[in-house]
Design an enzyme around this catalytic site. Structure first.
Site, PDB file in Angstrom:
ATOM      1  N   HIS A 233       0.852  -1.193   0.000  1.00  0.00           N
ATOM      2  CA  HIS A 233       0.000   0.000   0.000  1.00  0.00           C
ATOM      3  C   HIS A 233       0.888   1.243   0.000  1.00  0.00           C
ATOM      4  O   HIS A 233       1.897   1.281   0.693  1.00  0.00           O
ATOM      5  CB  HIS A 233      -0.863  -0.017   1.268  1.00  0.00           C
ATOM      6  CG  HIS A 233      -1.902   1.053   1.310  1.00  0.00           C
ATOM      7  ND1 HIS A 233      -1.609   2.361   1.634  1.00  0.00           N
ATOM      8  CD2 HIS A 233      -3.222   1.009   1.053  1.00  0.00           C
ATOM      9  CE1 HIS A 233      -2.731   3.075   1.583  1.00  0.00           C
ATOM     10  NE2 HIS A 233      -3.722   2.276   1.236  1.00  0.00           N
ATOM     11  N   CYS A 271      -3.708   2.620  -4.537  1.00  0.00           N
ATOM     12  CA  CYS A 271      -4.636   3.426  -3.729  1.00  0.00           C
ATOM     13  C   CYS A 271      -4.673   4.814  -4.349  1.00  0.00           C
ATOM     14  O   CYS A 271      -3.741   5.612  -4.173  1.00  0.00           O
ATOM     15  CB  CYS A 271      -4.196   3.485  -2.271  1.00  0.00           C
ATOM     16  SG  CYS A 271      -5.292   4.552  -1.309  1.00  0.00           S
ATOM     17  N   HIS A 298      -7.649   0.297  -4.192  1.00  0.00           N
ATOM     18  CA  HIS A 298      -8.414   1.130  -3.266  1.00  0.00           C
ATOM     19  C   HIS A 298      -8.875   2.322  -4.083  1.00  0.00           C
ATOM     20  O   HIS A 298      -8.040   3.109  -4.509  1.00  0.00           O
ATOM     21  CB  HIS A 298      -7.507   1.696  -2.174  1.00  0.00           C
ATOM     22  CG  HIS A 298      -7.197   0.765  -1.059  1.00  0.00           C
ATOM     23  ND1 HIS A 298      -6.491   1.160   0.055  1.00  0.00           N
ATOM     24  CD2 HIS A 298      -7.518  -0.527  -0.858  1.00  0.00           C
ATOM     25  CE1 HIS A 298      -6.379   0.134   0.887  1.00  0.00           C
ATOM     26  NE2 HIS A 298      -6.985  -0.901   0.348  1.00  0.00           N
ATOM     27  N   ASP A 356     -12.654   2.917  -1.108  1.00  0.00           N
ATOM     28  CA  ASP A 356     -11.836   3.221   0.056  1.00  0.00           C
ATOM     29  C   ASP A 356     -12.396   4.464   0.723  1.00  0.00           C
ATOM     30  O   ASP A 356     -12.625   5.474   0.059  1.00  0.00           O
ATOM     31  CB  ASP A 356     -10.399   3.457  -0.401  1.00  0.00           C
ATOM     32  CG  ASP A 356      -9.431   3.497   0.750  1.00  0.00           C
ATOM     33  OD1 ASP A 356      -9.784   3.010   1.830  1.00  0.00           O
ATOM     34  OD2 ASP A 356      -8.317   4.016   0.563  1.00  0.00           O
ATOM     35  N   HIS A 357     -12.602   4.392   1.973  1.00  0.00           N
ATOM     36  CA  HIS A 357     -13.164   5.483   2.785  1.00  0.00           C
ATOM     37  C   HIS A 357     -14.476   5.962   2.174  1.00  0.00           C
ATOM     38  O   HIS A 357     -14.938   5.488   1.151  1.00  0.00           O
ATOM     39  CB  HIS A 357     -12.208   6.678   2.921  1.00  0.00           C
ATOM     40  CG  HIS A 357     -10.874   6.292   3.464  1.00  0.00           C
ATOM     41  ND1 HIS A 357      -9.889   7.193   3.734  1.00  0.00           N
ATOM     42  CD2 HIS A 357     -10.358   5.083   3.821  1.00  0.00           C
ATOM     43  CE1 HIS A 357      -8.824   6.571   4.210  1.00  0.00           C
ATOM     44  NE2 HIS A 357      -9.093   5.280   4.264  1.00  0.00           N
ATOM     45  N   TYR A 373     -14.733   5.071   7.558  1.00  0.00           N
ATOM     46  CA  TYR A 373     -15.386   3.829   7.127  1.00  0.00           C
ATOM     47  C   TYR A 373     -16.882   3.783   7.464  1.00  0.00           C
ATOM     48  O   TYR A 373     -17.386   2.799   7.994  1.00  0.00           O
ATOM     49  CB  TYR A 373     -14.659   2.625   7.742  1.00  0.00           C
ATOM     50  CG  TYR A 373     -13.303   2.427   7.096  1.00  0.00           C
ATOM     51  CD1 TYR A 373     -13.163   1.629   5.955  1.00  0.00           C
ATOM     52  CD2 TYR A 373     -12.184   3.088   7.576  1.00  0.00           C
ATOM     53  CE1 TYR A 373     -11.937   1.482   5.334  1.00  0.00           C
ATOM     54  CE2 TYR A 373     -10.946   2.950   6.955  1.00  0.00           C
ATOM     55  CZ  TYR A 373     -10.837   2.149   5.842  1.00  0.00           C
ATOM     56  OH  TYR A 373      -9.626   2.014   5.208  1.00  0.00           O
TER      57      TYR A 373
HETATM   58  C1  DNO Z   1      -6.590   3.431   5.424  1.00  0.00           C
HETATM   59  C2  DNO Z   1      -5.979   2.243   4.903  1.00  0.00           C
HETATM   60  C3  DNO Z   1      -4.614   1.937   5.464  1.00  0.00           C
HETATM   61  C4  DNO Z   1      -4.147   0.620   4.885  1.00  0.00           C
HETATM   62  C5  DNO Z   1      -2.771   0.213   5.291  1.00  0.00           C
HETATM   63  C6  DNO Z   1      -2.349  -0.966   4.462  1.00  0.00           C
HETATM   64  O1  DNO Z   1      -7.743   3.587   5.331  1.00  0.00           O
HETATM   65  O2  DNO Z   1      -5.991   2.257   3.534  1.00  0.00           O
HETATM   66  O3  DNO Z   1      -4.670   1.799   6.849  1.00  0.00           O
HETATM   67  O4  DNO Z   1      -4.996  -0.392   5.307  1.00  0.00           O
HETATM   68  O5  DNO Z   1      -1.890   1.245   5.145  1.00  0.00           O
HETATM   69  O6  DNO Z   1      -1.322  -1.628   5.101  1.00  0.00           O
END
Ligand code: DNO
Length: 393
Positions: A233, A271, A298, A356-357, A373
């Site tokens: 990530h 991401c 993500h 993501d989020h 989340y």
């Molecule tokens: C945040 C996430 C991060 C992710 C880590 C992966 O929302 O995308 O906490 O899980 O960095 O190791």
């Protein structure tokens, strides 16, 4: 793409069974009860899988199998922790779980200064503000040498801001930054951070990158043999904080690390939210360059706002289609990559993704949802992304 959802386990306020109404197809989760460096035993993995199965889901991606600070700094416990990591990989493979996400950010995982900034539409979004971060660094953590890393303007603004903050606001800022946002590997106190900073005293960006490559050289051949796909990530945000190096912040960083250990098991988590904070990020181009090695996506958007340092921009988490990242172009590129894999006959042609989020919207509001989340905000994000996927199919 497989439309997945991050679920934090039985502690998550969102019920698995409700996710069918959201249109979720697969689950991203982790065993957060194990500290970095500990072995994940097969029974615990199996237990989580049966929980998911009882609601009709599979465990599609591990996020994360955390990498300990000892591995990142190559200190005393490193060998034991790498051995534990390998044991956990074997257990995951034995349970049929193939995609493993991790990160290599020193001390702090993802970092925001506000978790619930009101938006003009009435909802709330997470934000990163360099001046507020400097308040923490200069006046709460009181890190030595911190002043040399900020401009005079930032230092002056941080002082003025700190002087008018209430005790609660200071505690909240400290909590937001050090207590570990949801899913972060670790939860630190101020003293922990101060001590850990010492362990990074001699670690330059070159050294940290070399440590990452050493770690991957150790674990990737095993992952490859086991049929696993590791996916790193990116740094979030993609720039140095607290004077610590960050080495997975842009496409060149990925190029170096993926080519240094040139096995398909050594891959990337794309991401868009983390990488997209940098003005130079180009989503479709990233997919073009690293497509075959993107094992997980993500999909999230951020919007840069006028800040104090163009290299370290302030930003907020925007609705999924409204930020600086070309989401349609990125999803289209990922779909094209999937087709290319199919033609090649790759068994792993389908890329798992998650919205993501999400912003806090409607019934998410009120302080009860997990920061970043929430249910409704992520459901909106997934619905919008699903629309793009359908249009690109
Ligand atoms: C945040 C996430 C991060 C992710 C880590 C992966 O929302 O995308 O906490 O899980 O960095 O190791």
């Amino acid at each position: 793409m497989k439309q997945c959802w991050r679920w934090f386990g039985p502690e998550d306020p969102i019920e698995l069974r409700d996710l069918h109404q959201v249109g979720v197809q697969g689950i991203v989760t982790s065993l957060h009860n194990f500290a970095p460096g500990e072995i994940w035993d097969r029974q615990s993995i199996q237990h989580r899988q049966s929980l998911l199965k009882s609601e009709g889901y599979t465990w599609d991606v591990v996020e994360s199998l955390p990498v300990s600070e000892a591995i990142k700094t190559q200190s005393a416990d490193m060998i034991a922790h790498i051995t534990a990591y390998k044991t956990s990989l074997r257990a995951l493979a034995a349970q049929g779980i193939e995609v493993i996400c991790y990160n290599f950010m020193p001390i702090l995982d993802w970092t925001r200064t506000s978790l619930r900034a009101r938006q003009s539409h009435g909802g709330a979004a997470m934000m990163f503000d360099l001046v507020k971060f400097a308040v923490f660094d200069l006046h709460i953590l009181e890190r030595r040498d911190a002043a040399s890393e900020y401009s005079e303007v930032v230092i002056a603004k941080a002082k003025a801001h700190f002087d008018q903050m209430t005790t609660d606001e200071k505690a909240m800022l400290q909590h937001n930054i050090t207590a570990g946002l949801p899913g972060a590997n670790d939860h630190w106190s101020i003293t922990d951070v101060q001590e850990l900073l010492h362990s990074y005293a001699d670690i330059t960006a070159e050294r940290l990158q070399a440590n990452l490559i050493d770690f991957l050289s150790e674990i990737t051949p095993l992952a490859q043999d086991l049929g696993l796909r590791l996916c790193c990530h990116p740094d979030d945000p993609p720039f140095a904080l607290l004077g610590l190096p960050r080495v997975m912040s842009n496409t060149n960083d990925y190029e170096k690390v993926l080519s240094a250990v040139d096995l398909s098991a050594n891959g990337a988590t794309l991401c868009t939210g983390s990488l997209g904070v940098a003005a130079v990020f180009d989503g479709p181009e990233f997919v073009k360059q690293h497509g075959p090695r993107i094992h997980f996506a993500h999909l999230r958007n951020t919007k840069r706002i006028a800040g104090t340092d163009p290299q370290k921009p302030d930003f907020y988490e925007a609705p999924h289609l409204e930020g600086d990242t070309d989401m349609v172009g990125t999803v289209r590129a990922l779909m094209a990559e999937q087709s290319r894999r199919k033609t090649e006959g790759r068994g792993d042609w389908q890329i798992p993704m998650r919205p993501d989020h999400g912003q806090e919207l409607l019934s998410d509001l009120g302080g009860h949802s997990t920061p970043g989340y929430p249910l409704i905000g992520r459901m909106r994000g997934l619905a919008e992304l699903r629309g793009i996927i359908a249009a690109c199919t």
